[in-house]
Design a protein around this motif. Structure first.
Motif, PDB file in Angstrom:
ATOM      1  N   SER A 104     -15.143   3.654  14.167  1.00  0.00           N
ATOM      2  CA  SER A 104     -15.694   4.318  13.077  1.00  0.00           C
ATOM      3  C   SER A 104     -15.114   5.764  12.579  1.00  0.00           C
ATOM      4  O   SER A 104     -13.999   6.161  13.081  1.00  0.00           O
ATOM      5  N   MET A 105     -15.384   5.852  11.478  1.00  0.00           N
ATOM      6  CA  MET A 105     -14.857   6.761  10.769  1.00  0.00           C
ATOM      7  C   MET A 105     -15.880   7.381   9.826  1.00  0.00           C
ATOM      8  O   MET A 105     -16.840   6.843   9.400  1.00  0.00           O
ATOM      9  N   ASP A 106     -15.758   8.781   9.448  1.00  0.00           N
ATOM     10  CA  ASP A 106     -16.742   9.366   8.790  1.00  0.00           C
ATOM     11  C   ASP A 106     -16.004  10.002   7.244  1.00  0.00           C
ATOM     12  O   ASP A 106     -14.939  10.241   7.333  1.00  0.00           O
ATOM     13  N   CYS A 107     -16.534  10.041   6.295  1.00  0.00           N
ATOM     14  CA  CYS A 107     -15.971  10.797   5.022  1.00  0.00           C
ATOM     15  C   CYS A 107     -16.873  11.242   4.178  1.00  0.00           C
ATOM     16  O   CYS A 107     -18.153  10.687   4.146  1.00  0.00           O
ATOM     17  N   ALA A 108     -16.411  12.291   3.528  1.00  0.00           N
ATOM     18  CA  ALA A 108     -17.661  12.902   2.473  1.00  0.00           C
ATOM     19  C   ALA A 108     -17.542  12.401   1.208  1.00  0.00           C
ATOM     20  O   ALA A 108     -16.335  11.902   0.692  1.00  0.00           O
ATOM     21  N   GLU A 109     -18.594  12.239   0.843  1.00  0.00           N
ATOM     22  CA  GLU A 109     -18.760  11.725  -0.783  1.00  0.00           C
ATOM     23  C   GLU A 109     -17.844  12.379  -1.798  1.00  0.00           C
ATOM     24  O   GLU A 109     -17.682  13.675  -1.676  1.00  0.00           O
ATOM     25  N   GLY A 110     -17.145  11.487  -2.461  1.00  0.00           N
ATOM     26  CA  GLY A 110     -16.172  12.192  -3.213  1.00  0.00           C
ATOM     27  C   GLY A 110     -14.802  12.394  -3.073  1.00  0.00           C
ATOM     28  O   GLY A 110     -13.596  12.404  -3.344  1.00  0.00           O
ATOM     29  N   ARG A 111     -14.645  12.268  -1.751  1.00  0.00           N
ATOM     30  CA  ARG A 111     -13.281  12.722  -1.072  1.00  0.00           C
ATOM     31  C   ARG A 111     -12.619  11.178  -0.792  1.00  0.00           C
ATOM     32  O   ARG A 111     -13.368  10.238  -0.940  1.00  0.00           O
ATOM     33  N   ALA A 112     -11.292  11.091  -0.408  1.00  0.00           N
ATOM     34  CA  ALA A 112     -10.535   9.922  -0.211  1.00  0.00           C
ATOM     35  C   ALA A 112     -10.789   9.390   1.183  1.00  0.00           C
ATOM     36  O   ALA A 112     -10.906  10.212   2.069  1.00  0.00           O
ATOM     37  N   ALA A 113     -11.165   8.348   1.336  1.00  0.00           N
ATOM     38  CA  ALA A 113     -11.245   7.448   2.706  1.00  0.00           C
ATOM     39  C   ALA A 113      -9.926   6.681   3.028  1.00  0.00           C
ATOM     40  O   ALA A 113      -9.562   5.981   2.119  1.00  0.00           O
ATOM     41  N   ASN A 114      -9.294   7.252   4.182  1.00  0.00           N
ATOM     42  CA  ASN A 114      -8.142   6.664   4.548  1.00  0.00           C
ATOM     43  C   ASN A 114      -8.378   5.908   5.680  1.00  0.00           C
ATOM     44  O   ASN A 114      -8.723   6.247   6.888  1.00  0.00           O
ATOM     45  N   LEU A 115      -8.424   4.542   5.729  1.00  0.00           N
ATOM     46  CA  LEU A 115      -8.516   3.613   7.074  1.00  0.00           C
ATOM     47  C   LEU A 115      -7.596   3.029   7.193  1.00  0.00           C
ATOM     48  O   LEU A 115      -6.704   2.202   6.656  1.00  0.00           O
ATOM     49  N   PRO A 116      -7.152   3.392   8.531  1.00  0.00           N
ATOM     50  CA  PRO A 116      -5.571   2.697   9.359  1.00  0.00           C
ATOM     51  C   PRO A 116      -6.214   1.642  10.014  1.00  0.00           C
ATOM     52  O   PRO A 116      -7.066   1.297  10.408  1.00  0.00           O
ATOM     53  N   CYS A 117      -4.852   0.841  10.129  1.00  0.00           N
ATOM     54  CA  CYS A 117      -4.902  -0.500  10.571  1.00  0.00           C
ATOM     55  C   CYS A 117      -3.352  -0.729  11.250  1.00  0.00           C
ATOM     56  O   CYS A 117      -2.553  -0.652  10.961  1.00  0.00           O
ATOM     57  N   ASN A 118      -3.387  -0.913  12.554  1.00  0.00           N
ATOM     58  CA  ASN A 118      -2.279  -1.201  13.274  1.00  0.00           C
ATOM     59  C   ASN A 118      -2.196  -3.066  13.431  1.00  0.00           C
ATOM     60  O   ASN A 118      -3.150  -3.469  13.914  1.00  0.00           O
ATOM     61  N   HIS A 119      -0.906  -3.258  12.956  1.00  0.00           N
ATOM     62  CA  HIS A 119      -0.429  -4.650  13.359  1.00  0.00           C
ATOM     63  C   HIS A 119       0.843  -4.864  13.814  1.00  0.00           C
ATOM     64  O   HIS A 119       1.440  -5.642  12.959  1.00  0.00           O
ATOM     65  N   SER A 120       1.198  -4.439  14.944  1.00  0.00           N
ATOM     66  CA  SER A 120       2.581  -4.390  15.094  1.00  0.00           C
ATOM     67  C   SER A 120       3.366  -5.639  15.652  1.00  0.00           C
ATOM     68  O   SER A 120       4.364  -5.740  15.561  1.00  0.00           O
ATOM     69  N   THR A 121       2.533  -6.620  15.804  1.00  0.00           N
ATOM     70  CA  THR A 121       2.939  -8.147  15.902  1.00  0.00           C
ATOM     71  C   THR A 121       3.216  -8.864  14.603  1.00  0.00           C
ATOM     72  O   THR A 121       3.274  -9.930  14.866  1.00  0.00           O
ATOM     73  N   ILE A 122       3.026  -8.284  13.594  1.00  0.00           N
ATOM     74  CA  ILE A 122       2.986  -9.079  12.322  1.00  0.00           C
ATOM     75  C   ILE A 122       3.899  -9.883  11.992  1.00  0.00           C
ATOM     76  O   ILE A 122       5.266  -9.582  12.258  1.00  0.00           O
ATOM     77  N   SER A 123       3.912 -11.022  11.369  1.00  0.00           N
ATOM     78  CA  SER A 123       5.325 -11.969  11.364  1.00  0.00           C
ATOM     79  C   SER A 123       5.721 -11.737   9.891  1.00  0.00           C
ATOM     80  O   SER A 123       4.902 -11.224   8.912  1.00  0.00           O
ATOM     81  N   GLY A 124       6.910 -12.175   9.565  1.00  0.00           N
ATOM     82  CA  GLY A 124       7.428 -11.753   8.281  1.00  0.00           C
ATOM     83  C   GLY A 124       6.654 -12.626   7.190  1.00  0.00           C
ATOM     84  O   GLY A 124       6.774 -11.991   5.923  1.00  0.00           O
ATOM     85  N   ASN A 125       6.039 -13.622   7.359  1.00  0.00           N
ATOM     86  CA  ASN A 125       5.299 -14.536   6.385  1.00  0.00           C
ATOM     87  C   ASN A 125       3.569 -14.083   6.293  1.00  0.00           C
ATOM     88  O   ASN A 125       3.116 -14.688   5.787  1.00  0.00           O
ATOM     89  N   GLU A 126       3.301 -12.842   7.028  1.00  0.00           N
ATOM     90  CA  GLU A 126       1.725 -12.544   7.113  1.00  0.00           C
ATOM     91  C   GLU A 126       1.470 -11.489   6.137  1.00  0.00           C
ATOM     92  O   GLU A 126       2.022 -10.700   6.167  1.00  0.00           O
ATOM     93  N   TYR A 127       0.422 -11.858   5.494  1.00  0.00           N
ATOM     94  CA  TYR A 127      -0.063 -10.987   4.773  1.00  0.00           C
ATOM     95  C   TYR A 127      -1.162  -9.867   5.172  1.00  0.00           C
ATOM     96  O   TYR A 127      -1.599 -10.227   6.186  1.00  0.00           O
ATOM     97  N   VAL A 128      -1.388  -8.737   4.840  1.00  0.00           N
ATOM     98  CA  VAL A 128      -2.321  -7.969   5.166  1.00  0.00           C
ATOM     99  C   VAL A 128      -3.494  -8.099   4.336  1.00  0.00           C
ATOM    100  O   VAL A 128      -3.250  -7.733   3.152  1.00  0.00           O
ATOM    101  N   TYR A 129      -4.639  -8.538   4.737  1.00  0.00           N
ATOM    102  CA  TYR A 129      -5.930  -8.489   3.909  1.00  0.00           C
ATOM    103  C   TYR A 129      -6.980  -7.412   4.176  1.00  0.00           C
ATOM    104  O   TYR A 129      -7.141  -7.154   5.648  1.00  0.00           O
ATOM    105  N   TRP A 130      -7.750  -7.130   3.398  1.00  0.00           N
ATOM    106  CA  TRP A 130      -8.841  -6.185   3.655  1.00  0.00           C
ATOM    107  C   TRP A 130     -10.029  -6.548   3.172  1.00  0.00           C
ATOM    108  O   TRP A 130     -10.224  -7.016   1.849  1.00  0.00           O
ATOM    109  N   TYR A 131     -11.045  -6.744   3.793  1.00  0.00           N
ATOM    110  CA  TYR A 131     -12.427  -7.045   3.448  1.00  0.00           C
ATOM    111  C   TYR A 131     -13.533  -5.881   3.913  1.00  0.00           C
ATOM    112  O   TYR A 131     -13.189  -5.362   4.901  1.00  0.00           O
ATOM    113  N   ARG A 132     -14.555  -5.863   3.226  1.00  0.00           N
ATOM    114  CA  ARG A 132     -15.722  -5.015   3.859  1.00  0.00           C
ATOM    115  C   ARG A 132     -17.141  -5.687   3.652  1.00  0.00           C
ATOM    116  O   ARG A 132     -17.034  -6.679   2.993  1.00  0.00           O
TER     117      ARG A 132
END
Lengths: 114, 114
Positions: A9-37
């Motif tokens: 979980s994360m909190d953010c104030a309205e109007g501010r930037a929200a920075n959401l981190p993701c770790n994918h240390s085992t990613i392969s060379g042909n793998e893409y990073v996708y974000w959904y909400r």
């Protein structure tokens, strides 16, 4: 598909930037990073994806580290309507006989408050 | 709006019954994926259809089956319903072309098994 790790979980104030981190240390060379909400009781919504370069669209920016082991989704000016569960997904793009399933983890619950 | 429509929106069945869920893809899309989302969990991949053929399957028993029609709409059939089948069922359509495959989700069908 490589596994991803996100803060629960994360909190953010309205109007501010929200920075959401993701770790994918085992990613392969042909793998893409996708974000959904997923806003409560709705289907997941595609936000953005990238391979190794930073990407920006009308919704967000995606910053991928040079070693590609982590990434950050940036919502530049968060609003109350951005409150949702955000999923970081790593996968190979579909092509030919391969198929592009999305493997969802638990995601990050982002709460934007006034 | 993603252009992906699912019907019905809600459904109540009893254990042992059979159910059919329907999905209309976004215009021009040739691939349909189905996901099951239990309460409080991320969506889990059931299977994917590409040009009317099953093109990948997740860890779901054979009583979960599907069809994709020439107009690329799709059905998910579940036989011998169990209480644990109660979930939100999500359909996602995409265009598999040149390795790109962004999935766009419908709002889902909420299935309750009593």
């Amino acid at each position: 598909d490589a596994k991803t790790t996100q803060p629960p979980s994360m909190d953010c104030a309205e109007g501010r930037a929200a920075n959401l981190p993701c770790n994918h240390s085992t990613i392969s060379g042909n793998e893409y990073v996708y974000w959904y909400r997923q806003i409560h009781s709705q289907g997941p919504q595609y936000i953005i994806h990238g391979l190794k370069n930073n990407e920006t669209n009308e919704m967000a920016s995606l910053i991928i580290t040079e070693d590609r082991k982590s990434s950050t989704l940036i919502l530049p000016h968060a609003t109350l309507r951005d409150t949702a569960v955000y999923y970081c997904i790593v996968r190979v793009n579909a092509g030919g006989t391969s198929y592009g399933k999305l493997t969802f983890g638990q995601g990050t619950i982002l709460t934007v408050h006034p | 709006e993603t252009g992906v429509t699912q019907s019905p929106t809600h459904l109540i069945k009893t254990r042992g019954q059979q159910v059919t869920l329907r999905c209309s893809s976004q215009s021009g899309h040739n691939t349909v994926s189905w996901y099951q989302q239990a309460l409080g969990q991320g969506p889990q991949f059931i299977f994917q259809y590409y040009r009317e053929e099953e093109n990948g399957r997740g860890n779901f028993p054979p009583r979960f089956s599907g069809l994709q029609f020439p107009n690329y709409s799709s059905e998910l059939n579940v036989n011998a319903l169990e209480l644990d089948d109660s979930a939100l069922y999500l359909c996602a359509s995409s265009l598999t072309s040149g390795g790109k495959n962004i999935q766009y989700f419908g709002a889902g069908t909420r299935l309750s098994v009593l």
